[in-house]
Design a protein around this motif. Sequence first.
Motif, PDB file in Angstrom:
ATOM      1  N   TRP A   1     -17.729   9.462   5.004  1.00 37.19           N
ATOM      2  CA  TRP A   1     -16.133   9.589   4.566  1.00 37.19           C
ATOM      3  C   TRP A   1     -15.187  10.138   4.519  1.00 37.19           C
ATOM      4  CZ3 TRP A   1     -16.611   5.925  -0.390  1.00 37.19           C
ATOM      5  CH2 TRP A   1     -16.344   5.504  -0.630  1.00 37.19           C
TER       6      TRP A   1
ATOM      7  N   LEU B   1      -9.464   2.421   2.962  1.00 36.90           N
ATOM      8  CA  LEU B   1     -10.148   2.185   1.351  1.00 36.90           C
ATOM      9  C   LEU B   1      -7.537   3.707   1.594  1.00 36.90           C
ATOM     10  CD1 LEU B   1     -11.170   2.608  -1.259  1.00 36.90           C
ATOM     11  CD2 LEU B   1     -11.695   5.100  -1.199  1.00 36.90           C
ATOM     12  N   ARG B   2      -7.846   2.781   0.420  1.00 41.64           N
ATOM     13  CA  ARG B   2      -5.661   2.632   0.321  1.00 41.64           C
ATOM     14  C   ARG B   2      -5.857   3.646  -0.958  1.00 41.64           C
ATOM     15  NH1 ARG B   2      -2.267   0.023   3.922  1.00 41.64           N
ATOM     16  NH2 ARG B   2      -1.338   1.608   3.478  1.00 41.64           N
ATOM     17  N   ARG B   3      -5.259   4.737  -0.873  1.00 41.15           N
ATOM     18  CA  ARG B   3      -5.131   5.290  -1.530  1.00 41.15           C
ATOM     19  C   ARG B   3      -3.109   6.436  -1.490  1.00 41.15           C
ATOM     20  NH1 ARG B   3     -10.181   9.175  -3.797  1.00 41.15           N
ATOM     21  NH2 ARG B   3      -8.541   9.098  -5.581  1.00 41.15           N
TER      22      ARG B   3
ATOM     23  N   VAL C   1     -12.311  12.262   3.816  1.00 42.36           N
ATOM     24  CA  VAL C   1     -11.458  12.486   2.884  1.00 42.36           C
ATOM     25  C   VAL C   1     -10.340  13.956   2.839  1.00 42.36           C
ATOM     26  CG1 VAL C   1     -12.918  11.818   1.273  1.00 42.36           C
ATOM     27  CG2 VAL C   1     -12.679  14.168   1.424  1.00 42.36           C
TER      28      VAL C   1
ATOM     29  N   ALA D   1     -12.855   2.198  -4.767  1.00 46.63           N
ATOM     30  CA  ALA D   1     -13.835   3.035  -3.730  1.00 46.63           C
ATOM     31  C   ALA D   1     -15.180   2.477  -4.592  1.00 46.63           C
ATOM     32  CB  ALA D   1     -13.391   4.775  -4.424  1.00 46.63           C
TER      33      ALA D   1
ATOM     34  N   GLY E   1      -8.531   2.301  -9.009  1.00 45.31           N
ATOM     35  CA  GLY E   1      -8.805   2.718  -7.551  1.00 45.31           C
ATOM     36  C   GLY E   1     -10.525   3.237  -7.738  1.00 45.31           C
TER      37      GLY E   1
ATOM     38  N   GLU F   1      -3.171  13.348   6.267  1.00 44.65           N
ATOM     39  CA  GLU F   1      -3.418  11.956   6.699  1.00 44.65           C
ATOM     40  C   GLU F   1      -3.505  11.605   8.607  1.00 44.65           C
ATOM     41  OE1 GLU F   1      -1.559   8.675   5.421  1.00 44.65           O
ATOM     42  OE2 GLU F   1      -2.275   9.146   3.071  1.00 44.65           O
TER      43      GLU F   1
ATOM     44  N   GLU G   1     -10.238   7.421   3.639  1.00 43.11           N
ATOM     45  CA  GLU G   1      -8.542   7.274   2.096  1.00 43.11           C
ATOM     46  C   GLU G   1      -8.150   7.503   3.014  1.00 43.11           C
ATOM     47  OE1 GLU G   1      -9.979   9.158  -1.129  1.00 43.11           O
ATOM     48  OE2 GLU G   1     -12.110   8.731  -1.149  1.00 43.11           O
TER      49      GLU G   1
END
Length: 244
Positions: free
Chosen positions: A76, A154-156, A78, A60, A56, A106, A128
């Motif tokens: 960015w 950015l898949r988390r 988050v 990033a 992960g 999200e 993210e």
Amino acid sequence: MAVLREKIRRIEAGNRHAAAVLPFDLPAIDARLPGGGLALGALHEVAGGGNGAIDGAAAALFAAGIAARSKGPVLWCVIRQDLFAPALAQAGLAPDRVVYAEAEDEKAVLACFEEGLRHGGLGSVVAEIGRLSMTNSRRLQLAAESSGTLGIVLRRWRRQSDAADFGQPTAAATRWRVTVLPSVPLPVPGVGRPRWLVELIRCRAGESADFEVEACDAQGRLSVPAGLANRQAFPAAGRGRAAG
């Protein structure tokens, strides 16, 4: 195949002007991407090759390297405050270029992401996100097209079961997966430059492929390990066909 890809690109572009691209400046990778680089004004997905923190973090840094090579400020978005700014700086993304937007969930991240893409004054926007539906990805793709801004999802995932969502179709132009490899041994005691297996697992109007590279340098650029400099990228089994 080249003629067919160009026809597909024109059909998908409709009446829009041809988009500019952000090249990796690595012929092995750029040759796999329509136009010779990552399309600006488009959405791209990046994830770790595994569900652990190490892959992960590599994903990033891969995203940070791309953002570092874009021109202008970087937004960015988050949920968790776990980004390490000095590590992003080592990947070329200086702290004074980044604006962090912290959201509570999200849904709020997606809203910030879309607003950032529509702003028009940013070099790139990174968000993210664990789950990404086709509907949301289309909205983000249209937002990126409207401003010409490069968007990176950015898949988390908070839970391992959520990682299966990465296999669902989205409107992203490319989809990447990054896995950490052992670094190249040094002739003296120490740790060599990190290496990654970078998988282009989806490319609209292009082909998928795998690349073994050295991690981003201070300018956000990847490089080919010395032992592989004269070798072509190797396609994974079953990935030699056009993807997208």
